[in-house]
Design a protein around this motif. Sequence first.
Motif, PDB file in Angstrom:
ATOM      1  N   LEU A  14      38.402  28.638  40.660  1.00 21.68           N
ATOM      2  CA  LEU A  14      37.242  28.377  40.748  1.00 21.68           C
ATOM      3  C   LEU A  14      36.536  29.702  41.168  1.00 21.68           C
ATOM      4  CD1 LEU A  14      34.323  27.068  40.233  1.00 21.68           C
ATOM      5  CD2 LEU A  14      34.690  26.167  42.447  1.00 21.68           C
ATOM      6  N   GLY A  15      37.113  29.986  42.627  1.00 28.10           N
ATOM      7  CA  GLY A  15      36.235  30.906  43.242  1.00 28.10           C
ATOM      8  C   GLY A  15      36.478  32.403  42.663  1.00 28.10           C
ATOM      9  N   ALA A  16      37.836  32.611  42.078  1.00 30.02           N
ATOM     10  CA  ALA A  16      37.835  33.769  41.695  1.00 30.02           C
ATOM     11  C   ALA A  16      37.174  33.994  40.401  1.00 30.02           C
ATOM     12  CB  ALA A  16      39.408  33.937  41.323  1.00 30.02           C
ATOM     13  N   SER A  17      37.289  32.970  39.800  1.00 31.36           N
ATOM     14  CA  SER A  17      36.560  33.147  38.381  1.00 31.36           C
ATOM     15  C   SER A  17      34.873  33.728  38.584  1.00 31.36           C
ATOM     16  CB  SER A  17      36.481  32.019  37.315  1.00 31.36           C
ATOM     17  OG  SER A  17      35.356  31.038  37.771  1.00 31.36           O
ATOM     18  N   LEU A  18      34.414  33.412  39.672  1.00 32.89           N
ATOM     19  CA  LEU A  18      33.103  33.403  39.954  1.00 32.89           C
ATOM     20  C   LEU A  18      32.611  34.615  40.846  1.00 32.89           C
ATOM     21  CD1 LEU A  18      31.775  29.699  40.280  1.00 32.89           C
ATOM     22  CD2 LEU A  18      31.849  31.169  38.187  1.00 32.89           C
ATOM     23  N   LEU A  19      33.751  34.916  41.606  1.00 30.31           N
ATOM     24  CA  LEU A  19      33.467  35.855  42.543  1.00 30.31           C
ATOM     25  C   LEU A  19      34.261  37.328  42.237  1.00 30.31           C
ATOM     26  CD1 LEU A  19      34.254  33.918  45.922  1.00 30.31           C
ATOM     27  CD2 LEU A  19      32.107  34.207  44.914  1.00 30.31           C
ATOM     28  N   GLU A 124      41.097  29.115  48.545  1.00 29.52           N
ATOM     29  CA  GLU A 124      41.554  30.388  48.099  1.00 29.52           C
ATOM     30  C   GLU A 124      41.730  31.813  48.697  1.00 29.52           C
ATOM     31  OE1 GLU A 124      40.054  30.759  43.753  1.00 29.52           O
ATOM     32  OE2 GLU A 124      38.625  28.989  44.266  1.00 29.52           O
ATOM     33  N   GLN A 125      42.413  32.576  48.341  1.00 29.67           N
ATOM     34  CA  GLN A 125      42.645  33.810  48.859  1.00 29.67           C
ATOM     35  C   GLN A 125      42.044  34.845  48.238  1.00 29.67           C
ATOM     36  OE1 GLN A 125      47.009  33.211  48.479  1.00 29.67           O
ATOM     37  NE2 GLN A 125      47.314  33.417  50.647  1.00 29.67           N
ATOM     38  N   LEU A 126      41.405  35.786  48.904  1.00 28.02           N
ATOM     39  CA  LEU A 126      40.772  36.867  48.371  1.00 28.02           C
ATOM     40  C   LEU A 126      41.063  38.213  49.132  1.00 28.02           C
ATOM     41  CD1 LEU A 126      38.872  37.311  46.103  1.00 28.02           C
ATOM     42  CD2 LEU A 126      36.929  37.051  47.887  1.00 28.02           C
ATOM     43  N   VAL A 127      41.397  39.316  48.615  1.00 25.32           N
ATOM     44  CA  VAL A 127      41.857  40.563  49.207  1.00 25.32           C
ATOM     45  C   VAL A 127      40.164  41.208  49.259  1.00 25.32           C
ATOM     46  CG1 VAL A 127      42.841  42.730  49.590  1.00 25.32           C
ATOM     47  CG2 VAL A 127      44.156  40.757  49.317  1.00 25.32           C
ATOM     48  N   LEU A 128      39.820  41.593  50.545  1.00 25.13           N
ATOM     49  CA  LEU A 128      38.483  42.415  50.421  1.00 25.13           C
ATOM     50  C   LEU A 128      38.605  43.908  50.146  1.00 25.13           C
ATOM     51  CD1 LEU A 128      36.972  40.672  53.507  1.00 25.13           C
ATOM     52  CD2 LEU A 128      36.713  40.148  51.222  1.00 25.13           C
ATOM     53  N   ASP A 129      38.882  44.075  48.856  1.00 22.61           N
ATOM     54  CA  ASP A 129      38.981  45.639  48.351  1.00 22.61           C
ATOM     55  C   ASP A 129      38.088  46.001  47.189  1.00 22.61           C
ATOM     56  OD1 ASP A 129      39.925  44.344  46.008  1.00 22.61           O
ATOM     57  OD2 ASP A 129      42.147  44.650  46.426  1.00 22.61           O
ATOM     58  N   GLU A 130      38.295  47.255  46.677  1.00 22.64           N
ATOM     59  CA  GLU A 130      37.056  47.834  45.744  1.00 22.64           C
ATOM     60  C   GLU A 130      37.317  47.053  44.467  1.00 22.64           C
ATOM     61  OE1 GLU A 130      41.388  49.630  45.177  1.00 22.64           O
ATOM     62  OE2 GLU A 130      40.049  49.158  46.950  1.00 22.64           O
ATOM     63  N   ASN A 131      38.183  46.267  44.385  1.00 22.62           N
ATOM     64  CA  ASN A 131      38.106  45.380  43.131  1.00 22.62           C
ATOM     65  C   ASN A 131      36.994  44.222  42.899  1.00 22.62           C
ATOM     66  OD1 ASN A 131      40.156  46.689  41.784  1.00 22.62           O
ATOM     67  ND2 ASN A 131      41.698  45.395  43.002  1.00 22.62           N
ATOM     68  N   LEU A 132      36.551  44.156  44.065  1.00 20.89           N
ATOM     69  CA  LEU A 132      35.289  43.091  44.222  1.00 20.89           C
ATOM     70  C   LEU A 132      34.039  43.610  44.028  1.00 20.89           C
ATOM     71  CD1 LEU A 132      36.532  41.121  47.531  1.00 20.89           C
ATOM     72  CD2 LEU A 132      37.133  40.962  45.177  1.00 20.89           C
TER      73      LEU A 132
END
Length: 330
Positions: A14-19, A124-132
Amino acid sequence: MKHRTLRGVAALTLGASLLLAGCGSSDGGADDETSDSPTASDAASSNPADVAALEAVTVTGDAGAEPTVEFETPFTVTGAVSRSLDEGDGETIEAGQEITMHTVGFSGADGTKAGSTWETDSPEQLVLDENLYPQLLDVVVGKKVGTRFLFASTQADQATGESATFLTVAEVTGVEDAPVVPDPADVPDRAEGESVTPEDGLPTVTLDDSGTPSVEIPDGYEAPSELIVQPLIKGDGPEVTADQTVIAHYTGWTFDGKAFDSSWERGEPSTFPLNGVIAGWTEGLAGQTVGSQVLLVIPSDMAYGEQGTPDGSIPPDSPLVFVVDILAAY
């Protein structure tokens, strides 16, 4: 799985699809100063109307539990926009780190819930990098563990091709230094190892010269009541664990033989946290070895269940078939 690393598989997480997905988003900058009550200065967007739309959303409830979210429908924004709800009281979050977070998402069209990690107890896990999205980094970096935020963005509805708005509320539950990602030059293009003869009666997988799979589902093939995991190639790499991030090529089909997503078609493998995808992937790939190719036949309750996917690409109560090449894990 519609995020930067699994873009196109309708919301395995969920979070990945929206974030995720958004390097091409419009730029925006959040104020360095924050306050206990969110204001327009806490939002990041180039469109004042989008900022105002988030300001009209009401979020209530205790920290650590799924919040109550109220907003008028249809809810729409023109691009990515974020809003800080509180500062948090834990460790400070820095760019480049990896956060864990709980998320709950909603369709802007009618307010229906798209899913919740609080319900499954699987942050969920999320790396705070330039892909966001820049708007997402603006609302998280510099805050502290425990911070809550709102995020909204538009996506193309795969069923209609029309733009759809999704709204997410997230709460950061932890932070740590991001893992060391394998050098892309060291990641193979396809599964490599010893061929495995599959059990009789399963969908038949054929590979073209590049390794891209196609599948033939037998006439009258019935959906299993339990997950089927059939290695097709046994890799000689280390065993994958459920808390790792996996780099993989994959294609997914519904039981009518229709492919609904493929990293092969996009020309590059995808990267995803194994504890942030549907249960059929988590349970099916954990315990396999790097270098393996795996056929997954997933019952509906381990995929998208009664809801299906918000964009309609996977109908409710749909069993699924995947072929996954596990290229790396870290």
